[in-house]
Design an enzyme around this catalytic site. Structure first.
Site, short mmCIF file in Angstrom:
data_model
loop_
_atom_site.label_atom_id
_atom_site.label_comp_id
_atom_site.label_asym_id
_atom_site.label_seq_id
_atom_site.Cartn_x
_atom_site.Cartn_y
_atom_site.Cartn_z
N GLY A 126 0.82 -1.21 0.00
CA GLY A 126 0.00 0.00 0.00
C GLY A 126 0.85 1.25 0.00
N THR A 160 -2.83 -3.87 -5.35
CA THR A 160 -2.98 -5.19 -5.97
C THR A 160 -3.16 -6.26 -4.89
OG1 THR A 160 -1.59 -4.55 -7.84
CG2 THR A 160 -1.83 -6.91 -7.45
N GLU A 244 13.83 -4.45 -6.23
CA GLU A 244 12.49 -4.73 -6.72
C GLU A 244 12.37 -4.55 -8.22
OE1 GLU A 244 8.29 -2.57 -7.15
OE2 GLU A 244 9.67 -1.77 -5.66
N GLU A 375 8.45 7.14 -17.59
CA GLU A 375 8.96 8.52 -17.55
C GLU A 375 9.78 8.76 -16.28
OE1 GLU A 375 5.77 7.72 -18.25
OE2 GLU A 375 6.06 7.97 -20.41
C1 LIG Z 1 -1.87 -2.67 -12.55
C2 LIG Z 1 -1.34 -1.78 -11.49
C3 LIG Z 1 -1.04 -2.31 -10.26
C4 LIG Z 1 -0.57 -1.49 -9.23
N1 LIG Z 1 -0.35 -2.04 -8.01
C5 LIG Z 1 0.03 -1.24 -6.99
C6 LIG Z 1 0.18 -1.75 -5.68
O1 LIG Z 1 0.02 -2.95 -5.46
N2 LIG Z 1 0.52 -0.92 -4.70
C7 LIG Z 1 0.72 0.42 -4.91
O2 LIG Z 1 1.05 1.11 -3.98
N3 LIG Z 1 0.59 0.95 -6.13
C8 LIG Z 1 0.24 0.15 -7.18
N4 LIG Z 1 0.06 0.70 -8.43
C9 LIG Z 1 0.21 2.14 -8.60
C10 LIG Z 1 1.43 2.56 -9.40
O3 LIG Z 1 2.58 2.46 -8.64
C11 LIG Z 1 1.17 4.00 -9.88
O4 LIG Z 1 0.18 3.90 -10.87
C12 LIG Z 1 2.38 4.68 -10.43
O5 LIG Z 1 3.31 4.96 -9.43
C13 LIG Z 1 2.01 5.98 -11.15
O6 LIG Z 1 1.18 6.81 -10.38
P1 LIG Z 1 -0.21 7.40 -10.97
O7 LIG Z 1 -0.95 6.27 -11.54
O8 LIG Z 1 -0.82 8.19 -9.91
O9 LIG Z 1 0.22 8.33 -12.17
P2 LIG Z 1 0.82 9.81 -12.09
O10 LIG Z 1 1.94 9.84 -11.14
O11 LIG Z 1 -0.29 10.78 -11.90
O12 LIG Z 1 1.39 9.96 -13.55
C14 LIG Z 1 0.60 10.28 -14.71
C15 LIG Z 1 1.53 10.55 -15.87
O13 LIG Z 1 2.41 11.64 -15.55
C16 LIG Z 1 3.76 11.24 -15.67
N5 LIG Z 1 4.60 11.83 -14.65
C17 LIG Z 1 4.35 11.94 -13.34
N6 LIG Z 1 5.39 12.46 -12.70
C18 LIG Z 1 6.36 12.67 -13.63
C19 LIG Z 1 7.67 13.19 -13.61
N7 LIG Z 1 8.26 13.57 -12.48
N8 LIG Z 1 8.36 13.27 -14.78
C20 LIG Z 1 7.77 12.87 -15.93
N9 LIG Z 1 6.54 12.39 -16.01
C21 LIG Z 1 5.83 12.28 -14.88
C22 LIG Z 1 3.71 9.73 -15.51
O14 LIG Z 1 4.86 9.12 -16.08
C23 LIG Z 1 2.43 9.36 -16.19
O15 LIG Z 1 2.66 9.30 -17.57
C24 LIG Z 1 -0.39 -0.11 -9.47
C25 LIG Z 1 -0.66 0.41 -10.72
C26 LIG Z 1 -1.14 -0.39 -11.72
C27 LIG Z 1 -1.44 0.22 -13.06
#
Ligand SMILES: Cc1cc2nc3c(=O)[nH]c(=O)nc-3n(C[C@H](O)[C@H](O)[C@H](O)COP(=O)(O)OP(=O)(O)OC[C@H]3O[C@@H](n4cnc5c(N)ncnc54)[C@H](O)[C@@H]3O)c2cc1C
Lengths: 391, 376
Positions: A126, A160, A244, A375
């Site tokens: 989490g 997840t 990881e 990214e």
């Molecule tokens: C199938 C799946 C399983 C997952 N399982 C888990 C889990 O078990 N536990 C958990 O904690 N999380 C989990 N996640 C979450 C995952 O770690 C996040 O989706 C990820 O860290 C991106 O965060 P966000 O989705 O909020 O996107 P955002 O951070 O909002 O990003 C949106 C877009 O902006 C870009 N962006 C953001 N910041 C930057 C930057 N500094 N420079 C350039 N581009 C940037 C990103 O690359 C992306 O293209 C899971 C996600 C998925 C899709």
């Protein structure tokens, strides 16, 4: 330089294969993309445990095998080739256990590590929250000290397996007033059955319930469930990341599709000719093979570096960025080679390979996001690897 | 598994790097490319003294009996500085076929003089149809009283103007397959041979070589009559991977130049390397470069172990062909207009990337070989 494996390593691979062949024959699982993490079987994990294949790289004093990271890479490569159902223990084995070994208390080591190794508990991770994705330091879920407890309030998302796991490993805010946001975070182990925890399913675009929202409403957590030092949680997570990041699971989530495709184009005919005679098909599959072999070298390079007792620098981030983009190209190429059949989903009449191509094409959207987006990984490569100035 | 170099290889790499950085600066490269000879005899002698020409040849011919992996390490450093000259022609295209197919006498005659830097040799394989396959060989060698008469045109022959000898791939028996092809080692001064230079994108020296009733003796045959292609086939993975090793070096240098430039060049009051678009170009570049390195060294290691390497070699060449090109193109973009000037050095790499992509088959050619090797 040496690109071969030792006799013992080859023996290990064969042993894993024999085990998986036998399990496959007995109907314990089916080979489908994403099956490795989506299939959740405590029984299967227990059998792996008896083989010594959980906690393989951990020190003997914690019940591990003190195997090398190369051994683990070999084990994982075979697990992924077969998409064996390792969802029950995968995250605990890869991440939770090593974090406890590094940062956990004596008591945590004594109580939790044996349970992980024996496949008696399952963990979810989490970290992410609605307002803390890539920007993980913005985590807002709070932990407030109260007597011998902490009281947790807030929300995690994209968790997840939280609907199947026993515990959730969390990053929460313990000091809302810290001058720097990343200096006020701590790690906690929370029992998902605690009063005040609500797990709400999220259905992903492949139609699967894989991840969840997890809400914490005044959840009481014993103090001894904090892992490591108070307010050092963010540093602890960063230190773990390179272990990881670059496993073969980033390259092979949809690997069965590749083997299937190669066989498919040899058998299937178009205009009276096997599809594999079509120059475009040949070119596409050869290019994928080359890209796959490069991804494999990247993964093994990281495992080799860890085996040498060194931490990879930018290589783990590079490996993950490269490999997940390969997985995306694979699923796209698969749907195009299958043509109209490429749209057929699991369960459909006529679906080739149980609808794996279409389903993996949908899943592949997530490959380049989860656990650090491409990214964000490129930022790491540029700044940490190449020494470019902070953006 | 071991992704590292051993101690001797580290030393070889470092020595080569230091020597070439000093002896082959880009100013030298640019002058030499414009010069008609296309190489410096003084530098050539120094390289021979370091033992480079003999690195992979047996000790009995004065060589150092190093592994193919050692050679790859040296070639990487040569590609890193864009070393001009006939090293590749002489050692890879000339020396390897002689070592593989030559009689004891031919090896005695040619290998020691290659090792000592006294002999420049090249291979004439391609023709106007520009193919590296047996069906591209149409130059005829017809039996005569004294031996054979060579007739026809070879094209894209590297360093033919300075070569003492040319290995000519010719047809002794009618057909289009591998059978009936024979190799001849021909003195380049033999009557009837004429060379005209081509103007190439990278400025390396390539020639049209016309054979007009060139008379050669039976003793000039390298390997067995009608079975010369087997020699080419045997050395081909080495040829391809040797070129890839040069590409690794060139790609590495292009990356370094670009990253350094991104740290220095300021716009909007800060280094352009702080801009994320630029950072991501650089991240893509290092990913391509590392991939080139691992896939090439895996192939070089496979060859060193004398294992079958057709697939490994083609995987490496298919990848490096695209990736080196991509790296230099991204490098140009990050450099802005300065990279587009002749004064700057980046164009040397951009040009080599295109030249070496086309040499010995590009991505599509090698993907086809990989497809075959996959059983498709
Ligand atoms: C199938 C799946 C399983 C997952 N399982 C888990 C889990 O078990 N536990 C958990 O904690 N999380 C989990 N996640 C979450 C995952 O770690 C996040 O989706 C990820 O860290 C991106 O965060 P966000 O989705 O909020 O996107 P955002 O951070 O909002 O990003 C949106 C877009 O902006 C870009 N962006 C953001 N910041 C930057 C930057 N500094 N420079 C350039 N581009 C940037 C990103 O690359 C992306 O293209 C899971 C996600 C998925 C899709």
């Amino acid at each position: 330089m040496d690109f071969s494996l030792t006799d013992e390593q080859n023996k290990l691979r064969q042993e894993v294969r024999d085990f998986l062949d036998q399990k496959l024959k007995s109907g314990a699982f089916q080979i489908t993309s994403n099956g490795w993490i989506e299939s959740f079987s405590q029984d299967f994990s227990r059998e792996m445990s008896r083989k010594g294949w959980i906690g393989m790289t951990w020190p003997k004093e914690f019940g591990g095998q003190e195997g090398t990271y190369l051994d683990r890479a070999i084990l994982m490569e075979e697990m992924l080739r077969y998409q064996a159902p390792i969802g029950y223990h995968f995250l605990s084995d890869r991440q939770v256990g090593p974090a406890i070994i590094h940062f956990g208390s004596k008591d945590q080591k004594e109580t939790i590590l044996p349970k992980i190794i024996n496949a008696e508990v399952s963990f979810a991770l989490g970290f992410s929250e609605p307002d803390a994705g890539s920007d993980l330091v913005s985590v807002r879920t709070s932990a407030t000290e109260e007597g011998d407890h902490y009281i947790i309030n807030g929300q995690k998302v994209w968790t997840t397996g939280a609907h199947r796991a026993d515990y959730i490993w969390t990053l929460v805010r313990t000091d809302p007033n810290a001058a720097k946001k990343h200096k006020g975070l701590s790690e906690f182990i929370i029992d998902l059955k605690s009063p005040g925890v609500t797990v709400r399913p999220i259905i992903n675009m492949a139609g699967v319930h894989s991840f969840n929202e997890v809400f914490f409403d005044n959840v009481k957590v014993p103090k001894e469930n904090m892992v490591g030092e108070k307010n050092r949680g963010f540093y602890q997570i960063m230190a773990q990341m390179d272990y990881e990041r670059a496993g073969l699971e980033r390259l092979m989530q949809n690997y069965p599709l590749f083997e299937y495709l190669v066989e498919y184009v040899k058998k299937e005919k178009r205009n009276g000719e096997p599809m594999c005679k079509d120059p475009k098909v040949r070119n596409t599959l050869a290019q994928l093979e080359i890209e796959y072999q490069i991804g494999r070298l990247f993964c093994y390079q990281v495992a080799w570096t860890l085996t040498q007792g060194r931490l990879p620098n930018y290589e783990a981030a590079l490996c993950k960025a490269y490999c997940t983009q390969f997985e995306k190209r694979l699923s796209d190429a698969a749907t195009r080679i299958l043509g109209l059949y490429g749209q057929l989903m699991p369960g459909s009449k006529w679906a080739p390979f149980q609808g794996d191509a279409a389903s993996s094409y949908l899943w592949s959207v997530s490959y380049t996001l989860q656990g650090g987006t491409v990214e964000v990984l490129k930022n790491i490569i540029a700044m940490r690897g190449l020494g470019l100035p902070l953006g | 598994m071991d992704f590292g170099l051993n101690e001797e290889q580290e030393i070889l790499k470092k020595t080569a790097h230091n020597f070439l950085t000093k002896e082959c600066p880009t100013s030298f490269v640019k002058e030499t490319i414009k010069d008609e000879k296309g190489y410096s005899p003084e530098l050539w002698q120094k390289m021979a003294e370091l033992g480079w020409m003999g690195l992979i040849f047996p000790e009995q011919y004065g060589g150092m009996e190093g592994s193919f992996l050692d050679l790859a390490i040296l070639l990487e450093e040569m590609g890193n500085v864009c070393l001009p000259g006939p090293f590749f022609s002489t050692v890879i295209l000339g020396g390897l076929p002689i070592l593989k197919g030559g009689s004891d006498k031919q090896k005695e005659d040619f290998l020691p003089s290659i090792v000592e830097g006294k002999s420049i040799i090249t291979l004439a394989i391609t023709e106007p149809c520009a193919k590296y396959t047996p069906n591209g060989i149409e130059v005829r060698a017809t039996k005569s009283d004294k031996g054979y008469i060579l007739e026809g045109t070879k094209l894209f022959v590297p360093d033919a103007h300075i070569a003492n000898h040319i290995i000519v791939v010719a047809r002794t028996t009618e057909g289009t397959g591998a059978d009936g092809i024979t190799l001849f080692i021909v003195d380049s001064k033999t009557t009837g041979i004429s060379c005209s230079p081509l103007l190439t994108i990278a400025g390396d020296k390539q020639f049209e070589v016309v054979f007009d009733k060139v008379s050669v003796s039976k003793d000039n045959i390298l390997g067995a009559i009608d079975n010369g292609w087997s020699v080419i086939e045997a050395i081909w993975p080495k040829v391809i991977v040797a070129k890839c090793a040069e590409m690794v070096g060139g790609a590495q240098k292009s990356l370094e130049m670009t990253v350094n430039y991104a740290k220095e060049r300021k716009q909007f009051g800060r280094p352009i390397g702080a801009l994320q678009a630029v950072q991501h170009y650089c991240a893509d570049m290092v990913s391509d470069v590392d991939a080139c390195r691992y896939i090439t060294y895996m192939a070089a290691w496979t060859i060193s172990k004398e294992l079958p390497a057709i697939k490994e070699a083609s995987m490496a060449k298919a990848w490096c062909s695209d990736a080196f090109k991509r790296v230099t193109a991204n490098g140009q973009q990050v450099h802005g207009a300065i990279g587009f000037t002749e004064e700057h050095d980046l164009h040397l790499y951009y040009k080599n990337a295109k030249s070496w992509e086309l040499l010995f088959g590009d991505r599509d050619v090698h993907c086809e070989i990989v497809a075959e090797q996959m059983g498709l």
